[in-house]
Design an enzyme around this catalytic site. Sequence first.
Site, short mmCIF file in Angstrom:
data_model
loop_
_atom_site.label_atom_id
_atom_site.label_comp_id
_atom_site.label_asym_id
_atom_site.label_seq_id
_atom_site.Cartn_x
_atom_site.Cartn_y
_atom_site.Cartn_z
N GLY A 1 1.80 1.69 2.27
CA GLY A 1 0.85 2.40 3.14
C GLY A 1 1.47 3.47 4.00
N LEU A 2 2.79 3.54 4.05
CA LEU A 2 3.44 4.55 4.89
C LEU A 2 3.14 5.97 4.40
CD1 LEU A 2 6.94 2.85 5.35
CD2 LEU A 2 5.14 3.07 7.09
N LEU A 3 2.87 6.10 3.10
CA LEU A 3 2.55 7.41 2.54
C LEU A 3 1.05 7.58 2.33
CD1 LEU A 3 5.48 7.66 -0.04
CD2 LEU A 3 5.24 8.92 2.11
N TYR B 1 0.19 -14.11 -10.27
CA TYR B 1 -0.74 -13.75 -9.21
C TYR B 1 -1.85 -14.80 -9.06
CZ TYR B 1 1.32 -9.09 -9.99
OH TYR B 1 2.18 -8.04 -10.15
N GLY C 1 4.13 0.68 -6.18
CA GLY C 1 4.48 0.98 -4.79
C GLY C 1 4.56 2.45 -4.46
N PRO C 2 3.70 3.31 -5.05
CA PRO C 2 3.84 4.75 -4.83
C PRO C 2 3.53 5.22 -3.42
CG PRO C 2 1.80 4.28 -5.98
CD PRO C 2 2.55 2.99 -5.93
N VAL C 3 2.78 4.42 -2.64
CA VAL C 3 2.49 4.83 -1.27
C VAL C 3 3.32 4.04 -0.25
CG1 VAL C 3 0.18 5.72 -1.76
CG2 VAL C 3 0.46 3.31 -1.15
N ALA C 4 4.36 3.36 -0.76
CA ALA C 4 5.35 2.71 0.12
C ALA C 4 4.72 1.85 1.21
CB ALA C 4 6.26 3.77 0.74
#
Length: 306
Positions: A202-204, A51, A197-200
């Site tokens: 930002g879709l979730l 990073y 990536g739990p909110v995909a």
Amino acid sequence: MRQRRLGNSDLNVSEMGLGCMSLGTNEKEAARIIKTALDAGINYFDTADLYDFGRNEEIVGKTLKSVRDQVVIATKVGNRWNESKDSWSWDPSGAYIKKAVKDSLKRLATDYIDLYQLHGGTTEDNIDETIGAFEDLKKEGVIRYYGISSIRPNVIKQYVKKSGLVSVMMQYSLLDRRPEEWMPLLSENNIHIIARGPVAKGLLSDKMLEKASTTVKEQGFLDYSYAELEELLPALKDKLSPRYMNEIALQYVLSHKAVGAVIPGASSIQQLRENCRALNAAPLSEEEITLLKKLTKASTYEAHRD
């Protein structure tokens, strides 16, 4: 914030860690986000030598130096920048891992790393050599535990069989339920999933389709077409009202005992606070979990299988 014991280690990590990749290179702003996370009870911080060419590790290490004995620092190794720093190559060799860990320790301003993770992996790698390097570093006290960051079933199975890893980092969300296939195997071996990536993308989040990129609009997201997302996301919000979307997303992932921690990224304090609010909400009921599984797809990995 509630904590979980990570795998068969003695690392107690907050149920939500901070994925540091999206902190950026503004040191003051990044430090404010990290300190806000600490104030919220987060003790688990995940970075990587890849990073920002190592700058991310430097910022994380400098900000956490005064509380080093109170936090769990995880970083990753295996992706090697070329000299011009416009691309990287894969190098899981023992020699490179032992060289790279010294650079990470220096940047993190610490003499040990709590969780050192292989940042990828293929079955063509000399897996025994890679494991040997991690075990050597563990014996030396340079690292406390090690894990891998991989979604490849054939790689995961080899490491489960041959190594003493305590965690596998995998992309996991309501829109990407592929890791659920491997939860029994990991649980049997006392290995935890670290869910990224739990909110995909930002879709979730509560913005839902507002966060859809041009690519998502044209190609969908994994097994979902954009038309399916237009139908599914409002339905999730409606059927689990009055819960917030990111609350639904994070609580679903954490409802599985195979998950040791969820690590959403945060590029602002507001985003971090929203995630903390979601995490501190009441856990999902069995009825809610059943409904979410019914509404979404239980996909499996099609590639990289034996």
